[in-house]
Design a protein around this motif. Structure first.
Motif, PDB file in Angstrom:
ATOM      1  N   UNK A 148       0.754  -1.432   0.047  1.00 20.46           N
ATOM      2  CA  UNK A 148       0.034  -0.001  -0.071  1.00 20.46           C
ATOM      3  C   UNK A 148       0.959   1.141  -0.029  1.00 20.46           C
ATOM      4  N   UNK A 149       1.906   1.264   0.742  1.00 20.31           N
ATOM      5  CA  UNK A 149       2.767   2.425   0.785  1.00 20.31           C
ATOM      6  C   UNK A 149       4.103   1.963   1.395  1.00 20.31           C
ATOM      7  N   UNK A 150       5.220   2.851   0.991  1.00 20.16           N
ATOM      8  CA  UNK A 150       6.345   2.557   1.621  1.00 20.16           C
ATOM      9  C   UNK A 150       7.123   3.823   2.013  1.00 20.16           C
ATOM     10  N   UNK A 151       8.043   3.713   2.831  1.00 22.17           N
ATOM     11  CA  UNK A 151       8.751   4.982   3.314  1.00 22.17           C
ATOM     12  C   UNK A 151      10.429   4.694   3.425  1.00 22.17           C
ATOM     13  N   UNK A 152      11.256   5.337   2.909  1.00 23.83           N
ATOM     14  CA  UNK A 152      12.684   4.888   2.951  1.00 23.83           C
ATOM     15  C   UNK A 152      13.193   6.122   3.357  1.00 23.83           C
ATOM     16  N   UNK A 153      14.573   5.939   4.273  1.00 19.65           N
ATOM     17  CA  UNK A 153      15.526   7.038   4.754  1.00 19.65           C
ATOM     18  C   UNK A 153      16.824   6.453   4.421  1.00 19.65           C
ATOM     19  N   UNK A 154      17.687   7.444   4.030  1.00 17.89           N
ATOM     20  CA  UNK A 154      18.996   7.050   3.625  1.00 17.89           C
ATOM     21  C   UNK A 154      19.820   8.386   4.256  1.00 17.89           C
ATOM     22  N   UNK A 220       0.307   2.595  -5.481  1.00 16.13           N
ATOM     23  CA  UNK A 220       0.833   2.998  -4.348  1.00 16.13           C
ATOM     24  C   UNK A 220       1.699   4.408  -4.395  1.00 16.13           C
ATOM     25  N   UNK A 221       2.061   4.862  -3.036  1.00 15.28           N
ATOM     26  CA  UNK A 221       2.932   5.867  -2.875  1.00 15.28           C
ATOM     27  C   UNK A 221       3.896   5.592  -2.059  1.00 15.28           C
ATOM     28  N   UNK A 222       5.028   6.492  -2.025  1.00 16.80           N
ATOM     29  CA  UNK A 222       6.087   6.227  -1.265  1.00 16.80           C
ATOM     30  C   UNK A 222       6.766   7.651  -0.802  1.00 16.80           C
ATOM     31  N   UNK A 223       7.557   7.445   0.000  1.00 18.46           N
ATOM     32  CA  UNK A 223       8.261   8.509   0.606  1.00 18.46           C
ATOM     33  C   UNK A 223       9.548   8.438   0.626  1.00 18.46           C
ATOM     34  N   UNK A 224      10.666   9.161   0.712  1.00 21.18           N
ATOM     35  CA  UNK A 224      11.956   9.301   0.943  1.00 21.18           C
ATOM     36  C   UNK A 224      12.732  10.282   1.372  1.00 21.18           C
ATOM     37  N   UNK A 225      13.563  10.066   2.376  1.00 18.63           N
ATOM     38  CA  UNK A 225      14.181  11.383   2.941  1.00 18.63           C
ATOM     39  C   UNK A 225      15.780  11.054   2.577  1.00 18.63           C
ATOM     40  N   UNK A 241       7.901  -1.122   4.122  1.00 21.18           N
ATOM     41  CA  UNK A 241       6.644  -1.273   3.226  1.00 21.18           C
ATOM     42  C   UNK A 241       5.555  -1.700   3.999  1.00 21.18           C
ATOM     43  N   UNK A 242       4.427  -1.127   3.758  1.00 13.66           N
ATOM     44  CA  UNK A 242       3.217  -1.683   4.507  1.00 13.66           C
ATOM     45  C   UNK A 242       1.960  -2.013   3.580  1.00 13.66           C
ATOM     46  N   UNK A 243       1.116  -3.096   3.833  1.00 14.32           N
ATOM     47  CA  UNK A 243       0.285  -3.455   2.773  1.00 14.32           C
ATOM     48  C   UNK A 243      -0.595  -4.648   3.431  1.00 14.32           C
ATOM     49  N   UNK A 244      -1.238  -5.351   2.338  1.00 14.44           N
ATOM     50  CA  UNK A 244      -2.307  -6.330   2.939  1.00 14.44           C
ATOM     51  C   UNK A 244      -1.409  -7.443   3.443  1.00 14.44           C
ATOM     52  N   UNK A 245      -0.111  -7.656   3.510  1.00 17.15           N
ATOM     53  CA  UNK A 245       0.708  -8.636   4.285  1.00 17.15           C
ATOM     54  C   UNK A 245       1.070  -8.153   5.721  1.00 17.15           C
ATOM     55  N   UNK A 246       0.860  -6.748   6.180  1.00 20.12           N
ATOM     56  CA  UNK A 246       1.290  -6.159   7.140  1.00 20.12           C
ATOM     57  C   UNK A 246       2.614  -5.095   6.887  1.00 20.12           C
ATOM     58  N   UNK A 247       3.677  -5.408   7.747  1.00 16.35           N
ATOM     59  CA  UNK A 247       4.706  -4.486   7.697  1.00 16.35           C
ATOM     60  C   UNK A 247       6.028  -5.353   7.274  1.00 16.35           C
ATOM     61  N   UNK A 248       6.791  -4.817   6.572  1.00 14.66           N
ATOM     62  CA  UNK A 248       8.199  -5.542   6.230  1.00 14.66           C
ATOM     63  C   UNK A 248       9.202  -4.582   6.342  1.00 14.66           C
TER      64      UNK A 248
END
Length: 305
Positions: A148-154, A220-225, A241-248
């Motif tokens: 459903x969505x994802x967030x990354x930070x590097x 889906x949408x994602x963000x990154x910093x 990542x978050x979605x129908x399987x939960x979070x990974x």
């Protein structure tokens, strides 16, 4: 490639070449390390001597290394590696490129076009796509789908006060910052997880802290910093990542980059053997550059305002 061991040369003599590329090529049992080319003859000679291969420099040295290699690996600034990769492809050499392929769309497209015209295989060394633990995680989560969505930070501390990293002396990293240096890492995972990027929104909230909001073909949408200037206590890497399987969550630790680069060499050899392009080839590298260039353009426009 030849019927004996494939010959792979290296272009570049900086810290990345010294600590990763050269040791990996020298240790790889399936290839012959055919030589090292450097812009500084003395650096090329020292690195070649340390790994039992031949040193080259200058224009003539480039042509000799291309002629004596079936493939070449690059450890050079992006906008220096790109035109040299065009020449290498035209000489019939397969390509192992560093990320980003180039910091202009025209430069990256020239490499992709040259590789296609020459019919050479390619791999772009996006590290987490070749580090064993993270590569397996990306493949597994991409196969699951339903995100459903994802967030990354590097957030790197390369340019933070007190940094002693040898990469802090890199002019192109200082000019281009985290967007271009660590942005490819984030995108190299977000795209296989959520699909290609269809819309980019970017803003910069500090001298080197860029935020991306991305819409993907999956919906889906994602963000990154992204930054190279985070305080050391705040530095770190993560992707969730978050979605129908939960979070990974992306596993911590990428292992030894020498091993990861060895896996990139294996990937190139497999692409040559089978004729099947690797997912992280120069066309993917071009796509990364297109996305990052669009983000950079937005940031520049905001600065002008």
């Amino acid at each position: 490639m030849t019927t004996s061991k494939p010959r792979i040369g290296l272009l570049g003599t900086g810290p990345w070449a010294e600590h990763t590329h050269a040791p990996a090529l020298a240790a790889h049992p399936g290839i012959e390390f055919s030589g090292i080319w450097g812009r500084r003859p003395e650096a090329a000679a020292a690195l070649a001597a340390a790994h039992g291969t031949t040193a080259h420099s200058g224009e003539a040295g480039l042509d000799v290394l291309f002629a004596e290699s079936d493939a070449v690996a690059f450890a050079l600034p992006p906008d220096i590696q790109a035109p040299l990769a065009v020449r290498a492809a035209a000489a019939g050499c397969h390509l192992i490129m560093d990320k980003p392929v180039a910091t202009t769309v025209a430069g990256a497209r020239a490499v992709a076009d040259a590789a296609a015209e020459a019919g050479v295989a390619s791999v772009v060394f996006c590290t987490l796509r070749f580090a064993a633990q993270t590569a397996e995680w990306v493949e597994k989560q991409a196969a699951r789908g339903g995100w459903y969505t994802a967030h990354a930070y590097w957030l790197g501390g390369l340019f933070a006060p007190g940094s002693e990293s040898p990469y802090a002396d890199s002019p192109w990293r200082r000019e281009k910052g985290g967007l271009w240096d660590v942005g490819p890492h984030a995108l190299s995972a977000l795209i296989p997880l959520l699909g290609d990027v269809t819309e980019v929104r970017a803003t910069r909230t500090g001298p080197d802290l860029t935020h991306l909001v991305l819409r993907h073909v999956s919906g889906a949408a994602s963000t990154a910093a992204l930054s190279l200037s985070a305080p050391h206590a705040a530095a770190g890497t993560g992707l969730e990542v978050r979605g129908e399987h939960g979070t990974a969550e992306l596993p911590e630790g990428w292992g030894d980059p020498v091993d990861s680069f060895g896996r990139a060499v294996d990937a190139l050899l497999e692409a040559v053997r089978t004729g099947q392009p690797h997912a992280c080839d120069v066309r993917f590298g071009l796509r990364l550059t297109e996305i990052l260039a669009a983000a950079e353009e937005q940031v520049a426009a905001q600065g002008a305002e």
